[in-house]
Design a protein around this motif. Structure first.
Motif, PDB file in Angstrom:
ATOM      1  N   GLY A  75      -8.535  42.104  -8.977  1.00 39.50           N
ATOM      2  CA  GLY A  75      -7.757  41.353  -9.860  1.00 39.50           C
ATOM      3  C   GLY A  75      -7.481  40.129  -8.993  1.00 39.50           C
ATOM      4  N   LYS A  76      -6.853  38.928  -9.484  1.00 30.96           N
ATOM      5  CA  LYS A  76      -6.683  37.688  -8.650  1.00 30.96           C
ATOM      6  C   LYS A  76      -5.360  38.159  -7.562  1.00 30.96           C
ATOM      7  CE  LYS A  76      -4.874  33.163  -9.252  1.00 30.96           C
ATOM      8  NZ  LYS A  76      -4.148  32.169  -9.963  1.00 30.96           N
ATOM      9  N   PRO A  77      -5.462  37.929  -6.607  1.00 35.93           N
ATOM     10  CA  PRO A  77      -4.362  38.303  -5.567  1.00 35.93           C
ATOM     11  C   PRO A  77      -3.216  37.502  -6.016  1.00 35.93           C
ATOM     12  CG  PRO A  77      -6.121  36.969  -4.392  1.00 35.93           C
ATOM     13  CD  PRO A  77      -6.475  37.272  -5.847  1.00 35.93           C
ATOM     14  N   SER A  78      -2.061  37.862  -5.411  1.00 32.28           N
ATOM     15  CA  SER A  78      -0.521  37.435  -5.694  1.00 32.28           C
ATOM     16  C   SER A  78      -0.623  36.195  -4.842  1.00 32.28           C
ATOM     17  CB  SER A  78       0.459  38.284  -5.326  1.00 32.28           C
ATOM     18  OG  SER A  78       0.383  39.429  -6.051  1.00 32.28           O
ATOM     19  N   PHE A  79      -1.167  36.052  -3.863  1.00 31.61           N
ATOM     20  CA  PHE A  79      -1.053  35.196  -2.903  1.00 31.61           C
ATOM     21  C   PHE A  79      -2.453  35.047  -1.858  1.00 31.61           C
ATOM     22  CE2 PHE A  79      -0.010  33.613   1.736  1.00 31.61           C
ATOM     23  CZ  PHE A  79       0.291  32.311   1.165  1.00 31.61           C
ATOM     24  N   ALA A  80      -2.890  33.858  -1.761  1.00 27.05           N
ATOM     25  CA  ALA A  80      -4.257  33.825  -0.764  1.00 27.05           C
ATOM     26  C   ALA A  80      -4.351  32.603   0.122  1.00 27.05           C
ATOM     27  CB  ALA A  80      -5.387  33.862  -1.772  1.00 27.05           C
ATOM     28  N   VAL A  81      -4.862  32.756   1.537  1.00 21.76           N
ATOM     29  CA  VAL A  81      -5.049  31.712   2.214  1.00 21.76           C
ATOM     30  C   VAL A  81      -6.709  31.644   2.493  1.00 21.76           C
ATOM     31  CG1 VAL A  81      -2.749  31.214   2.927  1.00 21.76           C
ATOM     32  CG2 VAL A  81      -4.192  32.680   4.059  1.00 21.76           C
ATOM     33  N   ARG A  82      -7.026  30.558   2.967  1.00 19.93           N
ATOM     34  CA  ARG A  82      -8.448  30.390   3.360  1.00 19.93           C
ATOM     35  C   ARG A  82      -8.647  29.546   4.711  1.00 19.93           C
ATOM     36  NH1 ARG A  82     -13.743  30.736   0.305  1.00 19.93           N
ATOM     37  NH2 ARG A  82     -15.053  29.404   1.185  1.00 19.93           N
ATOM     38  N   THR A  83      -9.410  29.590   5.525  1.00 21.21           N
ATOM     39  CA  THR A  83      -9.520  28.900   6.522  1.00 21.21           C
ATOM     40  C   THR A  83     -11.211  28.674   6.611  1.00 21.21           C
ATOM     41  OG1 THR A  83      -9.611  30.523   8.292  1.00 21.21           O
ATOM     42  CG2 THR A  83      -7.624  29.385   7.959  1.00 21.21           C
ATOM     43  N   GLU A  84     -11.537  27.648   6.832  1.00 20.78           N
ATOM     44  CA  GLU A  84     -13.151  27.454   7.220  1.00 20.78           C
ATOM     45  C   GLU A  84     -13.397  26.886   8.596  1.00 20.78           C
ATOM     46  OE1 GLU A  84     -15.071  25.380   4.065  1.00 20.78           O
ATOM     47  OE2 GLU A  84     -13.945  26.663   2.463  1.00 20.78           O
ATOM     48  N   GLY A  85     -14.516  27.323   9.135  1.00 18.45           N
ATOM     49  CA  GLY A  85     -14.902  26.852  10.471  1.00 18.45           C
ATOM     50  C   GLY A  85     -16.387  27.280  10.489  1.00 18.45           C
ATOM     51  N   ALA A  86     -16.666  28.019  11.696  1.00 19.23           N
ATOM     52  CA  ALA A  86     -17.993  28.594  11.816  1.00 19.23           C
ATOM     53  C   ALA A  86     -18.303  29.765  10.824  1.00 19.23           C
ATOM     54  CB  ALA A  86     -18.100  29.145  13.286  1.00 19.23           C
ATOM     55  N   SER A  87     -17.347  30.296  10.561  1.00 15.87           N
ATOM     56  CA  SER A  87     -17.360  31.430   9.541  1.00 15.87           C
ATOM     57  C   SER A  87     -15.746  31.159   8.601  1.00 15.87           C
ATOM     58  CB  SER A  87     -17.544  32.782   9.977  1.00 15.87           C
ATOM     59  OG  SER A  87     -16.044  32.980  10.818  1.00 15.87           O
ATOM     60  N   THR A  88     -16.067  31.867   7.373  1.00 14.03           N
ATOM     61  CA  THR A  88     -14.800  31.740   6.374  1.00 14.03           C
ATOM     62  C   THR A  88     -14.000  32.877   6.608  1.00 14.03           C
ATOM     63  OG1 THR A  88     -16.608  31.846   5.080  1.00 14.03           O
ATOM     64  CG2 THR A  88     -15.099  30.215   4.372  1.00 14.03           C
ATOM     65  N   HIS A  89     -12.794  32.618   6.526  1.00 12.75           N
ATOM     66  CA  HIS A  89     -11.870  33.848   6.753  1.00 12.75           C
ATOM     67  C   HIS A  89     -10.625  33.596   5.575  1.00 12.75           C
ATOM     68  CE1 HIS A  89     -13.240  35.289  10.623  1.00 12.75           C
ATOM     69  NE2 HIS A  89     -13.169  34.136  10.998  1.00 12.75           N
TER      70      HIS A  89
END
Length: 128
Positions: A75-89
Motif C-alpha cells: 500500500g501507500k507508505p506512511s512517509f516517503a522521500v525521493r532523490t534523483e541524480g544518476a540514479s533514483t533513490h
C-alpha cells in the motif's frame, strides 16, 4: 477650498499607510508559517500509522521486487522521500503500531528492507 480638496488625499494616504503597516506585520508571519508547514511535510510530521503488523508486512516484500509490486503488496507508505541524480533513490517508511518497516528503492526496485520493532517514532509538530 484647498483644505477641502486635501482631505480625500489625506484619507487615502492614511489608509495606504495602514495597509502597508498591516502587510509589514502579517506577511512575514504568514511566509514563515508556510515555510514551516513545508519543512514539517518533508520531515514526515504526523505520518499515519497503518493497520496490521510489521512482521506480516515484511513477509510480503523482498529485495529485487519492483517498486510497483511493492506498493501493490504494502500500500501507500506512511512517509516517503525521493532523490534523483544518476540514479533514483527512494525511502519508504511504513509505520505500524508494533514497529516501522523501511523500504529502500533504487531505480524502481527494492534494494533493502529493514524493520524496527517497538512503537514507531513519528515526528510530531512543535506547533500547537
Amino acid at each position: 477650498m484647498p483644505s477641502e480638496r486635501a482631505r480625500p488625499a489625506l484619507f487615502f494616504m492614511i489608509g495606504a499607510a495602514l495597509a502597508v503597516a498591516v502587510a509589514a506585520f502579517w506577511l512575514p508571519r504568514w511566509w514563515e508559517n508556510r515555510e514551516y508547514r513545508d519543512a514539517e511535510e518533508i520531515a514526515g510530521v504526523g505520518s499515519a500509522v497503518l493497520p496490521g503488523k510489521v512482521a506480516d508486512a515484511r513477509k510480503r516484500v523482498d529485495p529485487g521486487l519492483s517498486a510497483a509490486k511493492a506498493t501493490t503488496a504494502l500500500g501507500k507508505p506512511s512517509f516517503a522521500v525521493r532523490t534523483e541524480g544518476a540514479s533514483t533513490h527512494e525511502i519508504w517508511k511504513y509505520y505500524f503500531s508494533d514497529g516501522t518497516l523501511t523500504v529502500n528503492v533504487t531505480d524502481g526496485y527494492v534494494a533493502r528492507i529493514s524493520t524496527d520493532f517497538g512503537p514507531p517514532k513519528i515526528p510530531q509538530s512543535r506547533r500547537r
